[in-house]
Design a protein around this motif. Structure first.
Motif, PDB file in Angstrom:
ATOM      1  N   PRO A 184      -0.915  61.402  52.758  1.00 35.62           N
ATOM      2  CA  PRO A 184      -0.391  62.761  52.801  1.00 35.62           C
ATOM      3  C   PRO A 184       0.834  62.880  53.722  1.00 35.62           C
ATOM      4  CG  PRO A 184      -2.778  62.792  53.011  1.00 35.62           C
ATOM      5  CD  PRO A 184      -2.363  61.345  53.035  1.00 35.62           C
ATOM      6  N   THR A 214       6.143  65.079  47.242  1.00 33.58           N
ATOM      7  CA  THR A 214       6.767  66.154  46.459  1.00 33.58           C
ATOM      8  C   THR A 214       8.204  65.790  46.104  1.00 33.58           C
ATOM      9  OG1 THR A 214       5.458  67.599  47.892  1.00 33.58           O
ATOM     10  CG2 THR A 214       7.029  68.664  46.425  1.00 33.58           C
ATOM     11  N   TRP A 215       8.890  65.226  47.060  1.00 38.14           N
ATOM     12  CA  TRP A 215      10.278  64.788  46.863  1.00 38.14           C
ATOM     13  C   TRP A 215      10.338  63.767  45.716  1.00 38.14           C
ATOM     14  CZ3 TRP A 215      13.197  61.874  51.387  1.00 38.14           C
ATOM     15  CH2 TRP A 215      14.534  61.746  51.061  1.00 38.14           C
ATOM     16  N   TYR A 253      10.199  56.411  52.809  1.00 37.26           N
ATOM     17  CA  TYR A 253      10.839  57.723  53.027  1.00 37.26           C
ATOM     18  C   TYR A 253      12.188  57.539  53.735  1.00 37.26           C
ATOM     19  CZ  TYR A 253      11.206  62.571  54.794  1.00 37.26           C
ATOM     20  OH  TYR A 253      11.619  63.846  55.096  1.00 37.26           O
ATOM     21  N   SER A 256      17.851  67.279  47.153  1.00 36.15           N
ATOM     22  CA  SER A 256      18.133  67.350  48.592  1.00 36.15           C
ATOM     23  C   SER A 256      17.099  68.294  49.220  1.00 36.15           C
ATOM     24  CB  SER A 256      19.552  67.890  48.833  1.00 36.15           C
ATOM     25  OG  SER A 256      19.621  69.232  48.410  1.00 36.15           O
ATOM     26  N   PHE A 257      16.857  68.095  50.481  1.00 38.27           N
ATOM     27  CA  PHE A 257      15.873  68.941  51.192  1.00 38.27           C
ATOM     28  C   PHE A 257      16.239  70.416  51.052  1.00 38.27           C
ATOM     29  CE2 PHE A 257      14.413  71.172  54.994  1.00 38.27           C
ATOM     30  CZ  PHE A 257      13.055  70.912  54.922  1.00 38.27           C
ATOM     31  N   MET A 300       8.032  72.942  53.221  1.00 38.99           N
ATOM     32  CA  MET A 300       9.292  72.206  53.384  1.00 38.99           C
ATOM     33  C   MET A 300       9.743  72.477  54.815  1.00 38.99           C
ATOM     34  SD  MET A 300       9.812  70.839  50.368  1.00 38.99           S
ATOM     35  CE  MET A 300      11.523  70.403  50.408  1.00 38.99           C
TER      36      MET A 300
END
Ligand code: A3P
Length: 296
Positions: free
Chosen positions: A47, A52-53, A194, A229-230, A257
């Motif tokens: 987790p 999600t990305w 990541y 992108s974030f 987020m």
């Protein structure tokens, strides 16, 4: 036993030695028996490692970068969470999957040894995303504060120890990242980091594309990098988990987020905590050499 649909912080119950939230443990037999189609894709993570990305990148690749197509539903509906039975209003992962035609993009946080064996029998493509332990821990802490169905995080100092002892939901981060690492060649698992995605998202999108035997144009790749992108994903209601309303996800405690950075751990660990964590890390990870980076 049947799973409860009420909103509550679930306790963890061990399944084959791994602490899982009780609703997962109660439904374990049906999760373990799940049979994917050989065309299904599995995205596996501990987790808060960037699930999600990566789900969004894959969905966009599968839809040739079509942003509107990927706004057809929120992330957990487009890409069901295999073992989850809560929280409402999202139906259980197995229920969603039963209504979808393959190929499906299936999310799991299960450690390697708990992934239903039919995934390996059917040689399903699997993408694993790993995130350095310290940032992963910080992100999980905030998530456990905001997600009112996760076990109580308790104070920060104690949380670090729970993480180190593998007591959080889905168990030990150390065993998780090692489990998939050791199987990656045999099972043809694409093992991503990541930190690499942050450093050079374009390169990692291309790696995913090649692994999935897809081919999209340079322009589409650039578009996918932008859309994932974030900043854009934080504003996108289909990716920012605003679909899970308060009181389940309390975004005012911490947004789903949150920061999306490498090295945020420096703002949370004291020098003493960092040393204690690093010493323990060296012991727990001494049998593998996984190239994690805590800064880029
Ligand atoms: P932070 O809490 O550090 O911000 P998961 O999807 O596995 O639950 O992981 C969530 C973490 O990934 C959160 O980390 C979240 O902000 C981050 N994240 C989500 N989308 C991202 C993106 N497009 N770029 C960078 N980080 C992202």
């Amino acid at each position: 036993m049947k799973a409860s649909n009420s909103i509550a912080r679930f306790p963890v119950i061990k399944v084959k030695g791994v602490p899982l939230m009780s609703h997962i443990a109660y439904n374990w037999d049906s999760i373990w028996a799940f049979r994917p189609d050989p065309s299904d894709l599995l995205i596996a993570t501990y987790p808060k490692a960037g699930t999600t990305w990566t789900q969004e990148i894959i969905d966009l690749l599968l839809h040739n970068g079509d942003a509107e197509a990927c706004k057809r539903a929120p992330t957990p509906v487009r890409s069901p969470f295999l073992e989850i039975y809560s929280p409402p209003p999202i139906p259980s992962g197995l229920e969603l999957l039963s209504k979808m035609d393959p190929p499906r993009l299936i999310k799991t946080h299960l450690p390697f040894q708990l992934v239903p064996p039919a995934f390996w029998e059917n040689k399903c493509k699997t993408i694993y995303v790993a995130r350095n332990a310290k940032d992963n821990l910080v992100s999980y802490y905030y998530f456990d504060c905001m997600n009112q169905t996760q076990p109580e995080p308790g104070p920060w100092e104690g949380y670090i120890h729970k993480f180190m002892r593998g007591e959080l939901s889905w168990g030990s981060w150390y065993e998780h990242v090692k489990g998939y690492w050791l199987e990656r060649e045999k099972r043809n698992i694409l093992y991503l980091f990541y930190e690499d995605m942050k450093e050079n998202p374009r390169r990692e999108v291309e790696r995913i594309m090649k692994y999935l035997d897809l081919s999209v144009s340079e322009d589409v790749i650039n578009h996918i990098v932008e859309l994932t992108s974030f900043k854009i994903m934080k504003e996108n209601p289909m990716t920012n988990y605003s679909c899970v309303p308060s009181p389940v996800f309390n975004h005012s405690i911490s947004p789903f987020m949150r920061k999306g950075e490498v090295g945020d751990w420096k703002n949370h660990f004291t020098p003493e905590q960092s040393k204690m964590f690093d010493d323990d890390y060296a012991t727990q990870m001494k049998d593998v050499n996984i190239p994690f980076r805590t800064l880029i």
